[in-house]
Design a protein around this motif. Structure first.
Motif, short mmCIF file in Angstrom:
data_model
loop_
_atom_site.label_atom_id
_atom_site.label_comp_id
_atom_site.label_asym_id
_atom_site.label_seq_id
_atom_site.Cartn_x
_atom_site.Cartn_y
_atom_site.Cartn_z
N PHE A 17 -58.36 94.81 1.25
CA PHE A 17 -59.17 94.82 0.03
C PHE A 17 -59.51 93.40 -0.35
O PHE A 17 -58.62 92.54 -0.44
CB PHE A 17 -58.41 95.49 -1.11
CG PHE A 17 -59.09 95.37 -2.45
CD1 PHE A 17 -60.18 96.16 -2.76
CD2 PHE A 17 -58.66 94.44 -3.38
CE1 PHE A 17 -60.83 96.05 -3.98
CE2 PHE A 17 -59.30 94.31 -4.61
CZ PHE A 17 -60.39 95.12 -4.91
N ALA A 18 -60.79 93.12 -0.55
CA ALA A 18 -61.26 91.81 -0.98
C ALA A 18 -62.32 92.02 -2.05
O ALA A 18 -63.44 92.42 -1.74
CB ALA A 18 -61.82 91.01 0.19
N VAL A 19 -61.97 91.75 -3.30
CA VAL A 19 -62.89 92.02 -4.41
C VAL A 19 -64.20 91.27 -4.25
O VAL A 19 -65.28 91.81 -4.55
CB VAL A 19 -62.22 91.66 -5.75
CG1 VAL A 19 -61.86 90.19 -5.83
CG2 VAL A 19 -63.09 92.06 -6.93
N GLU A 20 -64.15 90.04 -3.75
CA GLU A 20 -65.35 89.22 -3.66
C GLU A 20 -66.31 89.70 -2.57
O GLU A 20 -67.47 89.29 -2.54
CB GLU A 20 -64.97 87.75 -3.43
CG GLU A 20 -64.44 87.41 -2.05
CD GLU A 20 -62.97 87.75 -1.86
OE1 GLU A 20 -62.39 87.30 -0.86
OE2 GLU A 20 -62.40 88.48 -2.70
N VAL A 21 -65.83 90.58 -1.69
CA VAL A 21 -66.67 91.13 -0.63
C VAL A 21 -67.19 92.51 -0.99
O VAL A 21 -68.35 92.85 -0.72
CB VAL A 21 -65.88 91.19 0.70
CG1 VAL A 21 -66.71 91.85 1.80
CG2 VAL A 21 -65.45 89.80 1.14
N LEU A 22 -66.36 93.34 -1.63
CA LEU A 22 -66.68 94.75 -1.84
C LEU A 22 -67.36 95.02 -3.18
O LEU A 22 -68.20 95.92 -3.28
CB LEU A 22 -65.41 95.58 -1.74
CG LEU A 22 -64.69 95.56 -0.39
CD1 LEU A 22 -63.37 96.33 -0.47
CD2 LEU A 22 -65.57 96.13 0.70
N TRP A 23 -66.97 94.32 -4.24
CA TRP A 23 -67.49 94.61 -5.58
C TRP A 23 -68.81 93.88 -5.82
O TRP A 23 -69.24 93.04 -5.03
CB TRP A 23 -66.47 94.22 -6.63
CG TRP A 23 -65.28 95.15 -6.68
CD1 TRP A 23 -64.90 96.06 -5.74
CD2 TRP A 23 -64.31 95.23 -7.73
NE1 TRP A 23 -63.76 96.71 -6.14
CE2 TRP A 23 -63.38 96.22 -7.36
CE3 TRP A 23 -64.14 94.58 -8.94
CZ2 TRP A 23 -62.29 96.56 -8.16
CZ3 TRP A 23 -63.05 94.90 -9.75
CH2 TRP A 23 -62.14 95.89 -9.36
N TRP A 24 -69.44 94.21 -6.95
CA TRP A 24 -70.69 93.56 -7.32
C TRP A 24 -70.79 93.42 -8.83
O TRP A 24 -70.04 94.03 -9.60
CB TRP A 24 -71.89 94.35 -6.78
CG TRP A 24 -71.97 95.78 -7.25
CD1 TRP A 24 -72.60 96.25 -8.37
CD2 TRP A 24 -71.39 96.93 -6.61
NE1 TRP A 24 -72.47 97.61 -8.47
CE2 TRP A 24 -71.72 98.06 -7.40
CE3 TRP A 24 -70.63 97.12 -5.46
CZ2 TRP A 24 -71.31 99.34 -7.06
CZ3 TRP A 24 -70.23 98.41 -5.12
CH2 TRP A 24 -70.57 99.50 -5.91
#
Length: 625
Positions: free
Chosen positions: A606-613
């Motif tokens: 899980f990597a917030v900076e890759v998956l979220w927007w």
């Protein structure tokens, strides 16, 4: 690289026994076709995504681009440091680099986070295996470009692999130990050859973890940690604004050459990724409360239980939640440095472990947030339980060296204390073990024959450990160990750990879902026990550990891998090179309610900076437009 005096091939040849022969296949990757261009690879041949897939299931091609993700990183790689930085080269041993520098660079292939070990082509359009599976030939994508517009050529790829093997950080260079050739056949074709002693898992790591650099840029600007100048990359981000030791911003490359490829489509949505650096955990938390930082993964149980009652949280602007932890082997553990003679006796390490009362710590300091860890491989099928199976036992019996008797019985568990904080029975046993190891009590201190007191210094960089370790230190002192805690600044801490200048340090580490030979070498193999920058923090040198690492590398099925890993777990736990402490099967996250995301989280990463927007409407609603 340090040499243990035993080559892998010679060591394996001398092991004998039918039980280990199952880990020595005629050829690796026997289920994967040779001589045919492939879009993906995995350790045992299984792939979830076919050649025509459009994006990973956990990606969102419809998510908007824009906004800033200012977050506190919860993991980092290579020479990276979350408290400060003094170089922008993340791929060398020396210096402190900022996390996420790796996002500025592309790799030949990338890991799919919803599969345990599958890799799919990024810079590589396809990969072809030779008949002996020791040579991989990559056809590069003609559209691949560095950030200055120059093409990524096979010559750049070959140069990067050879450079990393010679001068790269040990976590990278060790993957390439068995690499014998990295050459450009032509501008678009790269050939990577291994000796035949490599494992499939290590090969997969090598083709997905080695970042590709521009040869022209490196030759012009150098490859060391002395300059605050970024290397030229080709990844989805590039370095933006920087203030050494204070903050770094990564700017999204709007014309990123791979943005529409299946392996990148629907990822990397933020225009800017920003990381601020705080030397003190409390200062970082205050920045989050004020809204200067938008996302953090909480690692302190006390903070999670008591410190999230601030105005923004009460008003619903800050969300606090728990999500499942990735399904990977992970642990919080103490490493005891056996390069120092007084820690080499296994009874001494066992005595130290007996002085830690987890139950008391869990109740009084952790607010019940963590569970006791017994294994290096918690949260995975590789953790040994109960008595060994017939297959595991056969493997254990074939091992060289002096395998502790405890490895053959019930899997060693962390000692149970009575929860009083001062378990008299455990402390008496600890003192007895010290005396059996040759230490005698004199003037309230344990001393050796020379009259030297037994000292033990805990080394860390964060004052939060004082509260956790104080009761442990008091127990150690009560049995005659002169124990203390030393808090140093981040740069000094990094330098001392890298050079193994410590008695005992705490680490939170994780392995891949399918552990590789190279990752296990980092922790257990004799050949790197004195290679600065490796994860073999205890400095363990044991032919039985070496043999088990080799056995893992030669497993031809998940069943064989699990057998070898459980055998390794039993030996590591019986040796007590490391002291498992605690862990959790959930990740505790908190964030300002300004993000969009999918509720479906990939199983293995899980990597917030890759998956979220960035969600503009949510941001406006809480005043963070």
């Amino acid at each position: 690289m340090a040499n243990s005096g035993i080559t892998r091939r010679a060591m394996l040849a001398g092991l004998g026994g039918a039980s280990l022969s199952q880990f020595l296949p005629v050829s690796a990757w026997s289920a994967v076709p040779a001589g045919k261009p492939l879009h993906g690879l995995s350790t045992f041949g299984e792939l979830k995504y076919g050649p025509d897939f459009t994006h990973f299931d956990y990606a969102n091609p419809d998510a908007p681009k824009g906004g800033t993700c200012n977050f506190a990183p919860s993991y980092w790689y290579f020479n990276q440091n979350v408290l400060t930085f003094n170089t922008l080269n993340s791929f060398v041993r020396m210096g402190d680099a900022p996390p996420r520098m790796e996002d500025c660079f592309d790799t030949l292939m990338v890991w799919a986070w919803d599969e345990p070990d599958a890799r799919y082509g990024l810079l590589a359009e396809s990969v072809t295996l030779s008949e002996d599976r020791n040579t991989l030939t990559f056809k590069l994508r003609p559209e691949a470009r560095f950030h200055d517009g120059s093409p990524v050529t096979a010559e750049d790829v070959a140069y990067s692999y050879n450079l990393i093997k010679e001068k790269g950080h040990p976590q990278l260079s060790l993957m390439l130990t068995e690499m014998t050739e990295a050459v450009a056949q032509d501008a678009a074709t790269f050939r990577l050859t291994f000796s035949g002693n490599q494992s499939v898992g290590t090969t997969l790591s090598a083709i997905s973890d080695i970042r590709i650099l521009s040869r022209a840029s490196v030759e012009k600007n150098g490859f060391d940690s002395s300059k605050m100048r970024p290397l030229l990359g080709s990844g989805p981000y590039k370095v933006g604004r920087v203030s050494a030791g204070r903050y770094i911003e990564y700017d999204r490359v709007t014309d990123y050459w791979a943005r529409d490829l299946p392996v990148k489509r629907g990822l990397h949505h933020f225009d800017t990724i920003r990381i601020d650096f705080y030397r003190d955990r409390n200062a970082g938390f205050e920045a989050f409360k004020k809204g200067d930082i938008f996302f953090r993964q909480e690692s302190t149980a006390r903070s999670w239980a008591t410190q999230y009652d601030f105005p923004a949280a009460r008003e619903g602007k800050v969300v606090k939640r728990e999500i499942p932890a990735p399904l990977v082997p992970q642990y919080q553990i103490w490493a005891i440095n056996q390069r120092r003679e007084r820690f080499r006796d296994r009874r001494v390490r066992q005595a130290i472990e007996l002085c830690f009362d987890f139950e008391w710590t869990r109740r009084n300091i952790f607010y019940g947030a963590y569970e006791r860890a017994d294994s290096m491989f918690e949260n995975s099928p590789y953790k040994a339980e109960g008595l060994p199976s017939e297959e595991v036992l056969a493997l254990l019996k074939s091992l060289p060296g002096n395998v502790p008797e405890e490895a053959f019985g019930e899997a060693v568990k962390s000692p149970d204390a009575d929860g009083s904080g001062k378990d008299r029975q455990a402390l008496r046993r600890a003192r007895q073990l010290m005396m059996e190891a040759g230490w005698k009590l004199d003037s309230q201190l344990l001393r050796n024959e020379k009259g030297e007191a037994f000292t033990l210094e805990f080394l860390d960089r964060d004052i939060v450990w004082e509260r956790i370790l104080s009761p442990f230190i008091e127990n150690l002192r009560s049995i005659g160990i002169d124990a203390s805690l030393r808090i140093v600044d981040p740069a000094q801490y990094q330098a001392r750990v890298v050079s193994y200048d410590f008695d005992l340090v705490s680490r939170a580490l994780r392995f891949e879902p399918t552990p590789t030979e190279s990752s296990l070498e980092q922790h257990f193999h004799s050949s790197i026990s004195n290679v600065e920058g490796s994860y073999n923090l205890p400095g363990a040198t044991d032919p039985s550990l070496d043999a088990l690492v080799e056995a893992v590398g030669r497993a031809q099925s998940r069943e064989e891998l699990t057998i070898a890993m459980r055998a390794l777990d039993r030996v590591v736990r019986a040796r007590r090179d490391w002291i498992p402490t605690w862990g959790s099967n959930t990740s505790r996250i908190a964030y300002w309610d300004m993000f969009g995301y999918s509720e479906s989280v990939p199983d293995y990463f899980f990597a917030v900076e890759v998956l979220w927007w960035h969600d503009t409407e949510k941001a406006q609603a809480i005043g963070k437009a």
